[in-house]
Design an enzyme around this catalytic site. Structure first.
Site, mmCIF file in Angstrom:
data_model
loop_
_atom_site.group_PDB
_atom_site.id
_atom_site.type_symbol
_atom_site.label_atom_id
_atom_site.label_comp_id
_atom_site.label_asym_id
_atom_site.label_seq_id
_atom_site.Cartn_x
_atom_site.Cartn_y
_atom_site.Cartn_z
ATOM 1 N N SER A 233 -3.662 86.377 31.787
ATOM 2 C CA SER A 233 -2.331 86.637 31.255
ATOM 3 C C SER A 233 -1.836 85.458 30.413
ATOM 4 C CB SER A 233 -1.394 86.932 32.427
ATOM 5 O OG SER A 233 -0.316 87.665 31.965
ATOM 6 N N LYS A 237 -4.002 83.744 27.148
ATOM 7 C CA LYS A 237 -3.601 83.404 25.771
ATOM 8 C C LYS A 237 -3.962 81.934 25.516
ATOM 9 C CE LYS A 237 0.762 85.826 26.878
ATOM 10 N NZ LYS A 237 0.819 87.236 26.747
ATOM 11 N N TRP A 324 2.025 97.036 29.524
ATOM 12 C CA TRP A 324 2.808 95.935 28.924
ATOM 13 C C TRP A 324 1.912 95.026 28.066
ATOM 14 C CZ3 TRP A 324 7.529 94.763 27.692
ATOM 15 C CH2 TRP A 324 8.005 93.464 27.676
ATOM 16 N N HIS A 376 -1.846 94.813 36.511
ATOM 17 C CA HIS A 376 -1.951 93.474 35.941
ATOM 18 C C HIS A 376 -2.252 92.446 37.037
ATOM 19 C CE1 HIS A 376 -0.999 90.472 32.901
ATOM 20 N NE2 HIS A 376 -0.221 89.846 33.766
HETATM 21 C C1 GTR Z 1 4.625 88.404 31.530
HETATM 22 C C2 GTR Z 1 4.594 88.153 30.067
HETATM 23 C C3 GTR Z 1 3.216 88.352 29.585
HETATM 24 C C4 GTR Z 1 2.166 87.738 30.480
HETATM 25 C C5 GTR Z 1 2.553 87.665 31.934
HETATM 26 C C6 GTR Z 1 1.839 86.705 32.833
HETATM 27 O O1 GTR Z 1 5.868 88.409 32.084
HETATM 28 O O2 GTR Z 1 5.490 89.013 29.475
HETATM 29 O O3 GTR Z 1 3.102 87.939 28.259
HETATM 30 O O4 GTR Z 1 1.721 86.552 29.991
HETATM 31 O O5 GTR Z 1 3.869 87.408 32.117
HETATM 32 O O6 GTR Z 1 1.497 85.594 32.482
HETATM 33 O O7 GTR Z 1 1.637 87.092 33.981
#
Ligand code: GTR
Length: 394
Positions: A233, A237, A324, A376
């Site tokens: 996540s 990036k 998302w 996620h």
């Molecule tokens: C979320 C964010 C994402 C992602 C995520 C994470 O809230 O919107 O871009 O990076 O967090 O790191 O779990």
């Protein structure tokens, strides 16, 4: 300020707030028709077809665009680095692995920052061992716990012959709007503050991964040429941007990295540039905010990111319910980006399958992808499938 003006201002702010809370789009029919910048046309209009032109012209151009418009600079200079071992935490796997709790101390212009790296080395087998580094965005675990099964499956990695290490991103730069500068940014690189393309949290975490690599390189029990960088996540990036900056990583794995990572920004599916910049204004370069709700004005898109890592291996994964993060946008980003691997570096890296037709992992030469059921998260199933790719590509 007169009352009319004040009312107008309030109304504007109110409508901006409403706007920023608009529902994310999850309807493929509402995804804009994609018109993406061409990976192989240089800013001067030259068609890029050779390795020389790619590495001499187009790659540096694309790198600079990501640096200035998306992620911000990662400074490479410092005066001194030193490593010392601490002994504060019990080793959860004393039979299988030795544990090194490493304080990495860096000095620059008379200022010092120390970060902690936790490294497990297999006790069986003969080193030097390949190494897997996880950039862990979770806050430091309570009760001195070093890892969480699944998220960082130390035991399974050790049993498969890897050394494995992790650091908590917050020990380099806190993951908070109010305090992200309190780590290396204000201490070591204060001149970056306020620059529209200056160092922000992602760059700082990437800098942390580079210092971990500095440690691996001088470690006699680690084969740093066989190194794997992993992020989930937000740190997925980060891992991608880190590897674009630092060619020492052999394989880079971004799990469910979504907006500003694997996924194409122009699709505006799920999390958008505006949504991410509003919630996390300290992750990306300030310049990235110019593209809030103006993705079409970006001089690049995320399909150009894998090419900055090529010819080193890159791997993405998605979770079916993680809308998302836009699984289809992640897949498209990689399959379009893999053209650098196939067309410039001659690898067998062409994606043949449409996203909707995927039935299993796609493991090509130096480029791989899987999507799994569920939400996620970074779970053992992701690691297990990814490790098959590692086996084929390390
Ligand atoms: C979320 C964010 C994402 C992602 C995520 C994470 O809230 O919107 O871009 O990076 O967090 O790191 O779990």
């Amino acid at each position: 300020m007169n009352r009319k003006l004040l009312t107008l201002l309030c109304l504007t702010l109110f409508s901006m707030e409403i706007y920023s809370q608009t529902e994310p789009n999850y309807d493929e029919n509402k995804v804009p028709a994609l018109s993406l910048p061409d990976i192989f046309i240089s800013q001067k209009g030259k068609l890029i077809q050779t390795k020389e032109d790619w590495e001499g012209i187009r790659r540096p151009e694309i790198f600079r665009l990501f640096e200035s418009e998306v992620y911000g600079t990662i400074p490479k200079d410092f005066d001194e680095i030193s490593f010392s071992l601490a002994n504060e935490t019990g080793n959860p796997y004393p039979e299988l692995a030795s544990l090194e709790e490493v304080n990495i101390t860096v000095n620059r212009n008379g200022k010092t920052h120390a970060m902690r790296l936790n490294l497990f080395l297999p006790k069986s087998g003969k080193g030097p061992f390949p190494v897997i580094l996880l950039i862990n965005y979770l806050p430091k675990y309570k009760d001195g716990k070093l890892n969480e099964e699944g998220f960082w499956p130390v035991k399974e990695l050790i049993e498969r012959g890897f050394a494995t290490a992790s650091f908590h991103a917050e020990t380099v730069a806190p993951d908070l709007t109010e305090s992200y500068q309190k780590g290396i940014i204000s201490t070591l690189y204060p001149e970056q503050i306020g620059k529209p393309d200056g160092l922000k949290a992602f760059g700082a975490w990437g800098w942390g991964a580079m210092r971990a690599m500095d440690y691996f390189e001088q470690h006699p029990q680690i084969d740093s040429k066989k190194s794997v960088l992993v992020g989930h996540s937000r740190t997925g990036k980060t891992a991608l941007w880190t590897s674009a900056n630092d060619p020492r990583w052999a394989i880079t794995y971004a799990n469910e990295s979504g907006c500003g990572g694997a996924a194409l920004s122009r699709r505006k599916y799920g999390e958008t540039v505006e949504a991410i910049n509003r919630r996390f204004p300290y992750w990306f370069a300030d310049n990235f905010r110019k593209y809030n709700d103006h993705e079409e004005e970006l001089p690049l898109d995320q399909h150009m990111l894998p090419g900055l890592i090529a010819p080193r291996a890159v791997y993405y994964s998605s979770a079916r319910e993680d809308r998302w993060a836009d699984p289809k946008g992640e897949y498209l980003g990689l399959s379009l980006g893999s053209r650098v691997y196939s067309e410039i570096y001659g690898k067998k890296a062409e994606f043949q399958t449409e996203f909707e037709q995927l039935t299993g992992p796609v493991h090509l030469e130096s480029v791989g992808y899987h999507i799994r059921e569920g939400k996620h998260d970074l779970i053992w199933e992701d690691w297990r499938i990814f490790l098959e790719f590692v086996k084929e590509n390390l």
